[in-house]
Write a protein that holds these residues in place. Sequence first.
Motif, mmCIF file in Angstrom:
data_model
loop_
_atom_site.group_PDB
_atom_site.id
_atom_site.type_symbol
_atom_site.label_atom_id
_atom_site.label_comp_id
_atom_site.label_asym_id
_atom_site.label_seq_id
_atom_site.Cartn_x
_atom_site.Cartn_y
_atom_site.Cartn_z
ATOM 1 N N GLU A 58 0.832 -1.212 0.000
ATOM 2 C CA GLU A 58 0.000 0.000 0.000
ATOM 3 C C GLU A 58 0.859 1.251 0.000
ATOM 4 O OE1 GLU A 58 -3.955 -0.189 2.218
ATOM 5 O OE2 GLU A 58 -2.515 -1.104 3.576
ATOM 6 N N THR A 59 1.956 1.185 -0.736
ATOM 7 C CA THR A 59 2.853 2.334 -0.691
ATOM 8 C C THR A 59 2.480 3.402 -1.712
ATOM 9 O OG1 THR A 59 4.344 1.041 -2.028
ATOM 10 C CG2 THR A 59 4.837 1.154 0.311
ATOM 11 N N ASP A 60 1.656 3.053 -2.721
ATOM 12 C CA ASP A 60 1.218 4.068 -3.685
ATOM 13 C C ASP A 60 0.247 5.023 -3.011
ATOM 14 O OD1 ASP A 60 2.699 2.951 -5.640
ATOM 15 O OD2 ASP A 60 1.034 1.839 -6.556
ATOM 16 N N ARG A 102 -7.248 3.117 1.777
ATOM 17 C CA ARG A 102 -6.321 2.348 2.598
ATOM 18 C C ARG A 102 -7.054 1.176 3.216
ATOM 19 N NH1 ARG A 102 -2.672 3.962 0.116
ATOM 20 N NH2 ARG A 102 -0.817 5.060 0.829
ATOM 21 N N ARG A 103 -6.303 0.098 3.442
ATOM 22 C CA ARG A 103 -6.914 -1.107 4.000
ATOM 23 C C ARG A 103 -7.266 -0.952 5.481
ATOM 24 N NH1 ARG A 103 -3.632 -6.783 3.943
ATOM 25 N NH2 ARG A 103 -4.872 -7.902 5.497
ATOM 26 N N PHE A 104 -6.441 -0.203 6.226
ATOM 27 C CA PHE A 104 -6.667 -0.071 7.661
ATOM 28 C C PHE A 104 -7.057 1.358 8.013
ATOM 29 C CE2 PHE A 104 -3.378 -3.297 7.000
ATOM 30 C CZ PHE A 104 -4.047 -4.399 7.493
ATOM 31 N N ALA A 105 -8.051 1.486 8.864
ATOM 32 C CA ALA A 105 -8.472 2.810 9.335
ATOM 33 C C ALA A 105 -7.941 3.000 10.751
ATOM 34 C CB ALA A 105 -9.994 2.887 9.321
ATOM 35 N N PRO A 106 -7.706 4.243 11.164
ATOM 36 C CA PRO A 106 -7.227 4.459 12.536
ATOM 37 C C PRO A 106 -8.241 3.961 13.558
ATOM 38 C CG PRO A 106 -7.770 6.542 11.464
ATOM 39 C CD PRO A 106 -7.858 5.492 10.412
ATOM 40 N N GLN A 107 -7.739 3.304 14.586
ATOM 41 C CA GLN A 107 -8.608 2.771 15.640
ATOM 42 C C GLN A 107 -8.564 3.643 16.894
ATOM 43 O OE1 GLN A 107 -10.582 0.078 15.130
ATOM 44 N NE2 GLN A 107 -9.810 0.291 13.045
ATOM 45 N N GLY A 108 -7.465 4.357 17.057
ATOM 46 C CA GLY A 108 -7.328 5.159 18.267
ATOM 47 C C GLY A 108 -6.633 6.473 17.978
ATOM 48 N N LEU A 109 -6.657 7.346 18.959
ATOM 49 C CA LEU A 109 -6.003 8.645 18.794
ATOM 50 C C LEU A 109 -5.731 9.293 20.145
ATOM 51 C CD1 LEU A 109 -8.154 11.267 16.836
ATOM 52 C CD2 LEU A 109 -8.379 10.887 19.241
ATOM 53 N N LEU A 110 -4.701 10.131 20.160
ATOM 54 C CA LEU A 110 -4.460 10.980 21.328
ATOM 55 C C LEU A 110 -4.943 12.372 20.935
ATOM 56 C CD1 LEU A 110 -0.829 10.020 22.491
ATOM 57 C CD2 LEU A 110 -2.963 9.617 23.737
ATOM 58 N N PRO A 111 -5.926 12.918 21.642
ATOM 59 C CA PRO A 111 -6.415 14.252 21.275
ATOM 60 C C PRO A 111 -5.343 15.317 21.542
ATOM 61 C CG PRO A 111 -7.905 13.155 22.832
ATOM 62 C CD PRO A 111 -6.651 12.347 22.781
ATOM 63 N N PHE A 112 -5.402 16.424 20.805
ATOM 64 C CA PHE A 112 -4.484 17.537 21.073
ATOM 65 C C PHE A 112 -4.670 18.007 22.516
ATOM 66 C CE2 PHE A 112 -3.845 17.849 16.552
ATOM 67 C CZ PHE A 112 -2.592 18.427 16.444
ATOM 68 N N GLY A 113 -3.561 18.123 23.264
ATOM 69 C CA GLY A 113 -3.620 18.620 24.630
ATOM 70 C C GLY A 113 -2.922 19.962 24.750
ATOM 71 N N VAL A 114 -2.026 20.264 23.799
ATOM 72 C CA VAL A 114 -1.310 21.537 23.769
ATOM 73 C C VAL A 114 -1.982 22.392 22.697
ATOM 74 C CG1 VAL A 114 0.898 22.623 23.206
ATOM 75 C CG2 VAL A 114 0.862 20.488 24.507
ATOM 76 N N GLU A 115 -2.512 23.532 23.108
ATOM 77 C CA GLU A 115 -3.209 24.385 22.143
ATOM 78 C C GLU A 115 -2.226 25.172 21.303
ATOM 79 O OE1 GLU A 115 -5.819 26.747 24.499
ATOM 80 O OE2 GLU A 115 -6.751 24.922 25.323
ATOM 81 N N GLU A 116 -2.726 25.762 20.236
ATOM 82 C CA GLU A 116 -1.842 26.452 19.311
ATOM 83 C C GLU A 116 -1.039 27.559 19.997
ATOM 84 O OE1 GLU A 116 -3.622 27.882 15.704
ATOM 85 O OE2 GLU A 116 -1.694 28.612 14.952
ATOM 86 N N GLY A 117 -1.681 28.318 20.880
ATOM 87 C CA GLY A 117 -0.986 29.408 21.573
ATOM 88 C C GLY A 117 0.162 28.884 22.431
ATOM 89 N N GLY A 254 1.540 6.305 4.687
ATOM 90 C CA GLY A 254 2.269 6.129 3.440
ATOM 91 C C GLY A 254 3.247 4.970 3.564
ATOM 92 N N LEU A 255 3.528 4.608 4.815
ATOM 93 C CA LEU A 255 4.399 3.464 5.120
ATOM 94 C C LEU A 255 3.416 2.346 5.474
ATOM 95 C CD1 LEU A 255 7.592 3.235 5.937
ATOM 96 C CD2 LEU A 255 6.684 3.208 8.251
ATOM 97 N N ASP A 256 3.392 1.265 4.672
ATOM 98 C CA ASP A 256 2.344 0.271 4.919
ATOM 99 C C ASP A 256 2.706 -0.655 6.082
ATOM 100 O OD1 ASP A 256 4.045 -1.593 3.805
ATOM 101 O OD2 ASP A 256 2.872 -1.893 1.978
ATOM 102 N N LEU A 257 1.792 -1.574 6.403
ATOM 103 C CA LEU A 257 1.973 -2.391 7.606
ATOM 104 C C LEU A 257 3.248 -3.246 7.567
ATOM 105 C CD1 LEU A 257 0.812 -3.234 10.379
ATOM 106 C CD2 LEU A 257 -0.489 -5.002 9.182
ATOM 107 N N PRO A 258 3.538 -3.961 6.435
ATOM 108 C CA PRO A 258 4.799 -4.739 6.418
ATOM 109 C C PRO A 258 6.036 -3.859 6.622
ATOM 110 C CG PRO A 258 3.349 -5.459 4.642
ATOM 111 C CD PRO A 258 2.713 -4.228 5.235
ATOM 112 N N GLN A 259 6.050 -2.676 6.020
ATOM 113 C CA GLN A 259 7.194 -1.764 6.214
ATOM 114 C C GLN A 259 7.263 -1.293 7.666
ATOM 115 O OE1 GLN A 259 6.007 1.136 3.239
ATOM 116 N NE2 GLN A 259 7.813 0.661 1.997
ATOM 117 N N GLY A 260 6.091 -1.013 8.236
ATOM 118 C CA GLY A 260 6.041 -0.573 9.628
ATOM 119 C C GLY A 260 6.563 -1.661 10.554
ATOM 120 N N TRP A 261 6.192 -2.915 10.255
ATOM 121 C CA TRP A 261 6.634 -4.037 11.098
ATOM 122 C C TRP A 261 8.147 -4.220 10.994
ATOM 123 C CZ3 TRP A 261 5.911 -6.455 15.248
ATOM 124 C CH2 TRP A 261 6.393 -7.739 15.487
#
Length: 370
Positions: A58-60, A102-117, A254-261
């Motif tokens: 999935e590198t394209d 993409r084959r995989f969708a994000p399952q989790g996230l860390l919300p922004f805790g530091v604001e722009e200012g 842009g880096l697929d799962l095998p490359q990430g592993w």
Amino acid sequence: MADDLLHKPCQTCGATLNYEPGATTLDCPYCGSQNDIAVPAAALARFELSPALGGASETDLPPERHISCPSCGAEAIMAPQVFARSCDFCETVLIDQDTKLRRFAPQGLLPFGVEEGQARERLRRWLRSLWFAPSSLARSARAKQRLRGVYVPYWCFDAMTKTDYRGERGTTHTVSRRVQVMKGGKSQWVSRSQQVTRWRPASGQVARRFRDLLVQADGGLKELEDRRFSSWDTDALEPFAPDYLAGYEARLYGLDLPQGWQAALRAMEGVIRGDIRHDIGGDKQRIHTLNTHHWDERFTLVLLPIWMSDYRFGGKDYHVVINGRTGEVRGQRPVAWWKVVVAALLVLGLVAAALLIAGASEGVSLTPPI
Ligand SMILES: [Zn+2]
Ligand SMILES: [Zn+2]
């Protein structure tokens, strides 16, 4: 609601599934397992790695897409690696739901805790603290800089490991050796101490459980090349929800799962080598072979919050990134070369003076030990 697509991964391999309204089960086109679509996705799902590693690469990158805002109707452009951004006119969050991207969708996230200012303030302090930075930098950077809040994809791996190794343990001794020196024009013998290492074979086994090993999966952000933040509070990861994306940009991997592993395996080996050195003990260690068995490997895809800042100084572009959780700043720093030259001359001068003083007291010639 189409948002549900992002929450319906295959329960075995994690691939995003397109389900038919009314159907109760669905076969995964990637691993063939049958999914009961009535079962809600677990909080921050983690998937078995091996069924997910096969399949096409999935590198394209997908092409640029045009989508229209459901609130105001304006047309927005999604850059190739972007899947969520705000409408330029009404700030509605636009999410490209095309599961073919993409084959995989994000399952989790860390919300922004530091604001722009706060991020801007960290950046300003960081620029000020640089030793070799041109004095005008902090001023000019402050004036022009623009911060962009981006959710960057990271692969998140868990694995158990056991490693058999062979190597050597080195023990260092100080020995006294006779050395001939010239003193006041006369040659004479004096004792000099020297370090000697004795090596003995060592072998054994170390084990380590890796949890939440993060591999940056974007691959397309110049700002993140060769940059690593020292920490991420992965214990605070929350299940993905589109609401968090309001006001930010979110990106596809842009880096697929095998490359990430592969990258994860290299990172794990580095840690395991440290464990082996500790296990060998002694003063010095050599590792000749190591053989690692991995099992219970799991993965998930998460989005981590990063402020990006690009600024121009002296006709050059510089990139700085700020951790959206901790405020840690990493980046390229312009250098005022005259400051470097002055510092280098100072050091050279000190070294030369030290050598002159040492050379004046005695001339040294080493002879074979007695
Ligand atoms: Zn599957
Ligand atoms: Zn709009």
